[in-house]
Design a protein around this motif. Structure first.
Motif, mmCIF file in Angstrom:
data_model
loop_
_atom_site.group_PDB
_atom_site.id
_atom_site.type_symbol
_atom_site.label_atom_id
_atom_site.label_comp_id
_atom_site.label_asym_id
_atom_site.label_seq_id
_atom_site.Cartn_x
_atom_site.Cartn_y
_atom_site.Cartn_z
ATOM 1 N N LEU A 262 0.832 -1.207 0.000
ATOM 2 C CA LEU A 262 0.000 0.000 0.000
ATOM 3 C C LEU A 262 0.868 1.259 0.000
ATOM 4 O O LEU A 262 0.558 2.237 -0.694
ATOM 5 N N ASP A 263 1.964 1.221 0.762
ATOM 6 C CA ASP A 263 2.889 2.356 0.793
ATOM 7 C C ASP A 263 3.516 2.575 -0.592
ATOM 8 O O ASP A 263 3.626 3.699 -1.079
ATOM 9 N N LEU A 264 3.905 1.464 -1.223
ATOM 10 C CA LEU A 264 4.507 1.538 -2.565
ATOM 11 C C LEU A 264 3.499 2.080 -3.579
ATOM 12 O O LEU A 264 3.828 2.937 -4.411
ATOM 13 N N LEU A 265 2.256 1.574 -3.507
ATOM 14 C CA LEU A 265 1.217 2.032 -4.426
ATOM 15 C C LEU A 265 0.995 3.539 -4.307
ATOM 16 O O LEU A 265 0.841 4.243 -5.308
ATOM 17 N N ARG A 266 1.024 4.037 -3.086
ATOM 18 C CA ARG A 266 0.780 5.461 -2.855
ATOM 19 C C ARG A 266 1.979 6.324 -3.261
ATOM 20 O O ARG A 266 1.828 7.359 -3.907
ATOM 21 N N ASN A 267 3.186 5.886 -2.875
ATOM 22 C CA ASN A 267 4.355 6.767 -2.961
ATOM 23 C C ASN A 267 5.275 6.539 -4.157
ATOM 24 O O ASN A 267 5.983 7.456 -4.563
ATOM 25 N N GLU A 268 5.274 5.325 -4.728
ATOM 26 C CA GLU A 268 6.181 5.023 -5.841
ATOM 27 C C GLU A 268 5.447 4.770 -7.156
ATOM 28 O O GLU A 268 6.004 4.973 -8.236
ATOM 29 N N CYS A 269 4.201 4.301 -7.050
ATOM 30 C CA CYS A 269 3.448 3.924 -8.259
ATOM 31 C C CYS A 269 2.470 5.016 -8.688
ATOM 32 O O CYS A 269 1.830 4.894 -9.741
ATOM 33 N N SER A 270 2.340 6.056 -7.891
ATOM 34 C CA SER A 270 1.277 7.044 -8.098
ATOM 35 C C SER A 270 1.771 8.452 -7.806
ATOM 36 O O SER A 270 2.865 8.648 -7.278
ATOM 37 N N THR A 271 0.908 9.418 -8.146
ATOM 38 C CA THR A 271 1.127 10.807 -7.728
ATOM 39 C C THR A 271 -0.130 11.271 -7.007
ATOM 40 O O THR A 271 -1.221 10.741 -7.255
ATOM 41 N N GLU A 272 0.030 12.225 -6.103
ATOM 42 C CA GLU A 272 -1.127 12.746 -5.363
ATOM 43 C C GLU A 272 -1.495 14.131 -5.865
ATOM 44 O O GLU A 272 -0.626 14.950 -6.161
ATOM 45 N N LYS A 273 -2.802 14.369 -5.977
ATOM 46 C CA LYS A 273 -3.291 15.674 -6.401
ATOM 47 C C LYS A 273 -4.626 15.945 -5.717
ATOM 48 O O LYS A 273 -5.545 15.113 -5.806
ATOM 49 N N ASP A 274 -4.702 17.070 -5.021
ATOM 50 C CA ASP A 274 -5.935 17.465 -4.316
ATOM 51 C C ASP A 274 -6.445 16.356 -3.403
ATOM 52 O O ASP A 274 -7.663 16.090 -3.334
ATOM 53 N N GLY A 275 -5.507 15.689 -2.735
ATOM 54 C CA GLY A 275 -5.894 14.649 -1.781
ATOM 55 C C GLY A 275 -6.286 13.326 -2.414
ATOM 56 O O GLY A 275 -6.674 12.384 -1.712
ATOM 57 N N ARG A 276 -6.186 13.216 -3.727
ATOM 58 C CA ARG A 276 -6.498 11.967 -4.423
ATOM 59 C C ARG A 276 -5.204 11.318 -4.908
ATOM 60 O O ARG A 276 -4.214 12.008 -5.163
#
Length: 290
Positions: A262-276
């Motif tokens: 889950l940490d990898l999915l959030r921080n390495e596999c994705s980008t965050e924008k407006d809390g999404r």
């Protein structure tokens, strides 16, 4: 064996996860970009001067992409007869494809041959018959992960191309979210239907080793996976199941592995924008020349 076949062929629970993924991911949208922006010119080159055109779809699923491609081919060469051979391991998805043909007038003019089997079984059957039908256009869309041997599969389908034909492979792009997740957790994930991590990098290395001419188009694509971080979200659970090719993400891994993924999915596999949280779902469209 039956369980593995179900996983590979998208039946039952795996099919449900797949449908949720398709709804959320825009995966078909990325493939459609290839159809509308790359294939019109390719089809003109492939079909120039030919009196008939033969298409092979491998891992065609419910036929949504095939319908678009065949319709485009028909409109490019309205007077030329077209045949379509379809290899798909899921009987449920094949039924969906047949239902789509039944309600699409222009597709009813095309004779279809259906092979409800894995790619390897089709290859074996073709070689045993010895009378190999060849094709002007062959497509492998998001299915290369499930074949036993990547090099053998590419070599076989390339051998079925007619003069001036094209083999189109659509696959997750190198360094996409999928690529990062599966290469980080290879030991935990490559244990069922998928036995090795594959992205465009592996496909291109294979093409180079076989001396095949190709061109690659990378299609940028992201989608919102914020629901994956809400344990009570059914959509989130289906996506996590599909990402990891498991029936139940929360029951399949230790708490430490789950947290790491889950940490990898959030921080390495994705980008965050407006809390999404937006997953990098870039895909690669690779056209291989005959």
């Amino acid at each position: 064996m039956a369980a593995e076949a179900n996983q590979t062929c998208f039946e039952g629970r795996t099919l449900q996860n797949f449908q949720v993924y398709l709804e959320q991911s825009g995966d078909h949208k990325a493939s459609l970009w290839c159809v509308h922006n790359i294939l019109p010119g390719e089809f003109k080159r492939i079909g120039a001067g030919k009196s008939s055109l033969d298409v092979l779809g491998v891992g065609s699923g419910g036929g949504e992409m095939d319908a678009q491609m065949l319709t485009l081919l028909q409109s490019t060469f309205p007077a030329v007869p077209i045949t379509a051979d379809i290899v798909e391991g899921s009987s449920q998805l094949t039924d969906n494809f047949k239902a789509l043909v039944a309600k699409t007038t222009n597709l009813q003019k095309i004779p279809f041959a259906w092979y409800i089997m894995h790619s390897e079984d089709y290859e074996r059957q073709v070689k045993e018959k010895g009378d190999m039908k060849t094709f002007d256009f062959i497509h492998l869309i998001q299915m290369i992960y499930f074949v036993d041997n990547l090099a053998d599969t590419i070599k076989f389908y390339h051998s079925l191309l007619k003069n001036n034909g094209r083999l189109m492979i659509i696959v997750e792009a190198d360094n996409s979210g999928w690529d990062v997740l599966w290469k980080t957790y290879t030991k935990e994930l490559c244990v069922g239907a998928i036995t090795e991590c594959r992205s465009s990098g592996e496909v291109i290395a294979c093409l180079k080793s076989q001396g095949l001419k190709y061109e690659e188009h990378v299609i940028p694509n992201t989608f919102d996976i914020t629901e994956c971080f809400n344990p009570s979200s059914q959509t989130g659970q289906c996506l996590l199941n599909f990402f990891t090719v498991k029936d139940n993400f929360y029951q399949s891994f230790t708490p430490e592995i789950r947290a790491g993924m889950l940490d990898l999915l959030r921080n390495e596999c994705s980008t965050e924008k407006d809390g999404r949280v937006f997953f990098n779902n870039n895909v690669s469209c690779i056209l291989v020349y005959a």
